[in-house]
Design a protein around this motif. Structure first.
Motif, PDB file in Angstrom:
ATOM      1  N   LEU A 100       0.828  -1.206   0.000  1.00  0.00           N
ATOM      2  CA  LEU A 100       0.000   0.000   0.000  1.00  0.00           C
ATOM      3  C   LEU A 100       0.865   1.260   0.000  1.00  0.00           C
ATOM      4  CD1 LEU A 100      -2.801  -0.975   2.542  1.00  0.00           C
ATOM      5  CD2 LEU A 100      -3.044  -0.696   0.073  1.00  0.00           C
ATOM      6  N   ALA A 101       1.983   1.218   0.716  1.00  0.00           N
ATOM      7  CA  ALA A 101       2.862   2.382   0.790  1.00  0.00           C
ATOM      8  C   ALA A 101       3.597   2.617  -0.514  1.00  0.00           C
ATOM      9  CB  ALA A 101       3.865   2.203   1.932  1.00  0.00           C
ATOM     10  N   LEU A 102       3.806   1.565  -1.302  1.00  0.00           N
ATOM     11  CA  LEU A 102       4.600   1.679  -2.518  1.00  0.00           C
ATOM     12  C   LEU A 102       3.764   1.817  -3.782  1.00  0.00           C
ATOM     13  CD1 LEU A 102       7.265  -1.071  -1.728  1.00  0.00           C
ATOM     14  CD2 LEU A 102       7.606   1.390  -1.654  1.00  0.00           C
ATOM     15  N   LEU A 103       2.452   1.637  -3.668  1.00  0.00           N
ATOM     16  CA  LEU A 103       1.595   1.674  -4.854  1.00  0.00           C
ATOM     17  C   LEU A 103       0.822   2.982  -4.967  1.00  0.00           C
ATOM     18  CD1 LEU A 103       0.043  -1.925  -4.919  1.00  0.00           C
ATOM     19  CD2 LEU A 103       1.747  -0.989  -6.483  1.00  0.00           C
ATOM     20  N   ASP A 104       0.670   3.436  -6.195  1.00  0.00           N
ATOM     21  CA  ASP A 104      -0.207   4.561  -6.473  1.00  0.00           C
ATOM     22  C   ASP A 104      -1.649   4.061  -6.404  1.00  0.00           C
ATOM     23  OD1 ASP A 104      -1.047   7.176  -7.590  1.00  0.00           O
ATOM     24  OD2 ASP A 104      -1.602   5.940  -9.309  1.00  0.00           O
ATOM     25  N   PRO A 105      -2.506   4.656  -5.587  1.00  0.00           N
ATOM     26  CA  PRO A 105      -3.860   4.113  -5.385  1.00  0.00           C
ATOM     27  C   PRO A 105      -4.729   4.114  -6.632  1.00  0.00           C
ATOM     28  CG  PRO A 105      -3.634   6.265  -4.335  1.00  0.00           C
ATOM     29  CD  PRO A 105      -2.263   5.838  -4.749  1.00  0.00           C
ATOM     30  N   LEU A 106      -4.516   5.040  -7.561  1.00  0.00           N
ATOM     31  CA  LEU A 106      -5.356   5.121  -8.753  1.00  0.00           C
ATOM     32  C   LEU A 106      -4.946   4.099  -9.806  1.00  0.00           C
ATOM     33  CD1 LEU A 106      -7.566   6.462 -10.467  1.00  0.00           C
ATOM     34  CD2 LEU A 106      -5.824   8.103 -11.254  1.00  0.00           C
TER      35      LEU A 106
ATOM     36  N   ILE B 254       4.140  -3.536 -21.063  1.00  0.00           N
ATOM     37  CA  ILE B 254       5.247  -3.467 -22.024  1.00  0.00           C
ATOM     38  C   ILE B 254       6.598  -3.425 -21.302  1.00  0.00           C
ATOM     39  CG2 ILE B 254       6.278  -2.128 -23.911  1.00  0.00           C
ATOM     40  CD1 ILE B 254       3.444  -0.984 -24.402  1.00  0.00           C
ATOM     41  N   ALA B 255       6.680  -2.602 -20.261  1.00  0.00           N
ATOM     42  CA  ALA B 255       7.979  -2.312 -19.639  1.00  0.00           C
ATOM     43  C   ALA B 255       8.273  -3.138 -18.393  1.00  0.00           C
ATOM     44  CB  ALA B 255       8.048  -0.832 -19.277  1.00  0.00           C
ATOM     45  N   ASN B 256       7.334  -3.914 -17.904  1.00  0.00           N
ATOM     46  CA  ASN B 256       7.458  -4.686 -16.663  1.00  0.00           C
ATOM     47  C   ASN B 256       6.907  -3.848 -15.510  1.00  0.00           C
ATOM     48  OD1 ASN B 256       8.315  -5.910 -14.188  1.00  0.00           O
ATOM     49  ND2 ASN B 256       9.816  -7.089 -15.334  1.00  0.00           N
ATOM     50  N   HIS B 257       5.976  -4.455 -14.777  1.00  0.00           N
ATOM     51  CA  HIS B 257       5.285  -3.750 -13.695  1.00  0.00           C
ATOM     52  C   HIS B 257       6.253  -3.214 -12.654  1.00  0.00           C
ATOM     53  CE1 HIS B 257       2.147  -2.658 -10.928  1.00  0.00           C
ATOM     54  NE2 HIS B 257       2.593  -3.496 -10.011  1.00  0.00           N
ATOM     55  N   HIS B 258       7.303  -3.993 -12.320  1.00  0.00           N
ATOM     56  CA  HIS B 258       8.232  -3.600 -11.265  1.00  0.00           C
ATOM     57  C   HIS B 258       9.169  -2.468 -11.688  1.00  0.00           C
ATOM     58  CE1 HIS B 258       6.994  -6.712  -8.535  1.00  0.00           C
ATOM     59  NE2 HIS B 258       7.146  -7.626  -9.469  1.00  0.00           N
ATOM     60  N   CYS B 259       9.139  -2.104 -12.959  1.00  0.00           N
ATOM     61  CA  CYS B 259      10.008  -1.025 -13.448  1.00  0.00           C
ATOM     62  C   CYS B 259       9.218   0.209 -13.858  1.00  0.00           C
ATOM     63  CB  CYS B 259      10.838  -1.517 -14.642  1.00  0.00           C
ATOM     64  SG  CYS B 259      11.955  -2.870 -14.246  1.00  0.00           S
ATOM     65  N   THR B 260       7.905   0.223 -13.581  1.00  0.00           N
ATOM     66  CA  THR B 260       7.032   1.316 -13.993  1.00  0.00           C
ATOM     67  C   THR B 260       6.539   2.071 -12.769  1.00  0.00           C
ATOM     68  OG1 THR B 260       6.308   0.033 -15.902  1.00  0.00           O
ATOM     69  CG2 THR B 260       4.957   1.910 -15.273  1.00  0.00           C
ATOM     70  N   PHE B 261       6.637   3.396 -12.807  1.00  0.00           N
ATOM     71  CA  PHE B 261       6.306   4.223 -11.655  1.00  0.00           C
ATOM     72  C   PHE B 261       5.499   5.445 -12.101  1.00  0.00           C
ATOM     73  CE2 PHE B 261      10.367   2.164 -11.340  1.00  0.00           C
ATOM     74  CZ  PHE B 261      10.345   1.534 -10.111  1.00  0.00           C
ATOM     75  N   ARG B 262       4.467   5.760 -11.343  1.00  0.00           N
ATOM     76  CA  ARG B 262       3.749   7.011 -11.566  1.00  0.00           C
ATOM     77  C   ARG B 262       4.340   8.045 -10.625  1.00  0.00           C
ATOM     78  NH1 ARG B 262      -2.459   8.790 -10.087  1.00  0.00           N
ATOM     79  NH2 ARG B 262      -2.480  10.718 -11.317  1.00  0.00           N
ATOM     80  N   ILE B 263       4.898   9.126 -11.181  1.00  0.00           N
ATOM     81  CA  ILE B 263       5.606  10.099 -10.359  1.00  0.00           C
ATOM     82  C   ILE B 263       4.929  11.460 -10.342  1.00  0.00           C
ATOM     83  CG2 ILE B 263       7.830   8.959 -10.660  1.00  0.00           C
ATOM     84  CD1 ILE B 263       8.510  11.042 -12.766  1.00  0.00           C
ATOM     85  N   GLY B 264       3.832  11.599 -11.069  1.00  0.00           N
ATOM     86  CA  GLY B 264       3.103  12.865 -11.086  1.00  0.00           C
ATOM     87  C   GLY B 264       1.702  12.645 -11.591  1.00  0.00           C
TER      88      GLY B 264
END
Length: 333
Positions: free
Chosen positions: A175-181, A241-251
């Motif tokens: 929960l702390a590491l995931l974007d809720p949306l 496409i890019a792998n879930h563990h390498c994809t981040f929402r930063i904004g």
């Protein structure tokens, strides 16, 4: 992202270790002098107890200064196991020293975790049952039955508690590491992933900064609910496409992808694949077909670069992609 730890378990085990070391040092000193001064003295046991109390103090101070090592903790636990076994071995059953065996499984599980605690817990149970059976000269005495049931109950409760604690912490970490949306990983996860990867020797990676084009206009024209749907579907496609563990929402509509490779061509090919597949995706809202594009800036990680530096480089290339007309991949040659 289970491989990224938020170190809550480490802090908990450290606190338990400090408390256990402090308490056992006091108990060790008390029992050591008691076994030296009582009528039926046990000088060897007393010396071992006093030595263990000093080791407990040493490990406590090392843990307080965050200097203890995992092998020291294991050695400490197995030392306690050996001390209890020796104390039980040299005493008769009327001393009830085997009662100590009922206490330590909880301590073992709290300090070591359920996997590492299983071995010393099992060793102590086997020896205690063997010692009781030999000294009582009865294989299935009521003492053995009651001791076994009590020990197994303590063991099971400790195991169940530690399992539930680990599962709860794992869920909280997620929960702390995931974007809720979007359910993509967030900036905190990016920082921890980057820190872990950047410390690897000879690490080579590229950072992709992705931004959905004209996304504000979509929110203004069709509403934020429509925008949220598009964000979630784009995030899912990028992760695929890019792998879930390498994809981040930063904004708001910004994403970041880490590409672990030495080949620039591979990083650019991945960026181009993401760009093309997103631009080919059509969204149907209120009988209207919407399409969206994204711009991508690519930056290479150089030795000793910080996360903010790499993001800044990628963001500069993203700005160029926007300035050049959007819907493109830009890398500084």
């Amino acid at each position: 992202m289970h491989r990224i730890e938020l170190d809550k378990t480490y802090r908990l085990r450290k606190k338990v270790l400090i408390g256990a070391c402090g308490l056992l040092s006091i108990i060790g000193i008390f029992l050591g002098f008691f076994n030296l001064l009582k009528i039926e003295a046990s000088p060897v046991l007393a010396i071992f107890e006093l030595i263990y109390s000093l080791l407990s103090l040493l490990l406590m101070f090392r843990a307080l200064n965050d200097r203890h090592q995992i092998w020291e903790v294991h050695l400490y636990v197995y030392g306690l196991t050996a001390l209890i076994i020796f104390a039980i071995y040299i005493a008769d059953l009327t001393s009830f020293r085997f009662c100590w065996a009922l206490v330590v499984p909880i301590l073992f599980f709290l300090i070591l975790g359920k996997k590492s605690a299983t071995i010393p817990t099992c060793i102590l149970l086997v020896f205690s049952l063997f010692d009781i059976s030999v000294k009582s000269a009865v294989m299935f005495s009521s003492m053995i039955v009651n001791f076994t049931c009590s020990y197994l109950m303590v063991w099971i409760v400790s195991y169940v508690y530690e399992t539930n604690r680990e599962n709860s912490e794992r869920e909280l970490q997620e929960l702390a590491l995931l974007d809720p949306l979007t359910q993509s990983y967030n900036r905190l996860a990016l920082a921890k992933q980057f820190q872990k990867m950047s410390t690897k020797p000879n690490m080579s990676m590229y950072m992709l900064m992705l931004d959905l084009d004209y996304f504000k206009e979509i929110n203004d024209s069709y509403g934020h609910e429509t925008g949220d749907i598009i964000l979630k579907e784009c995030a899912a496609k990028i992760s695929l496409i890019a792998n879930h563990h390498c994809t981040f929402r930063i904004g708001g509509e910004e994403f970041c992808v880490i590409v672990e490779t030495k080949e620039l061509a591979q990083a650019l090919a991945l960026a181009e694949s993401i760009r093309q597949q997103i631009s080919q995706r059509e969204f149907n809202f209120a009988d209207q077909i919407l399409s969206i594009t994204l711009s991508i800036g690519v930056a290479k990680f150089e030795t000793d670069m910080t996360l903010s530096h790499v993001l800044s480089e990628a963001d500069a290339q993203l700005y160029k992609a926007k300035h050049l007309g959007r819907n493109r991949v830009v890398y500084k040659q």
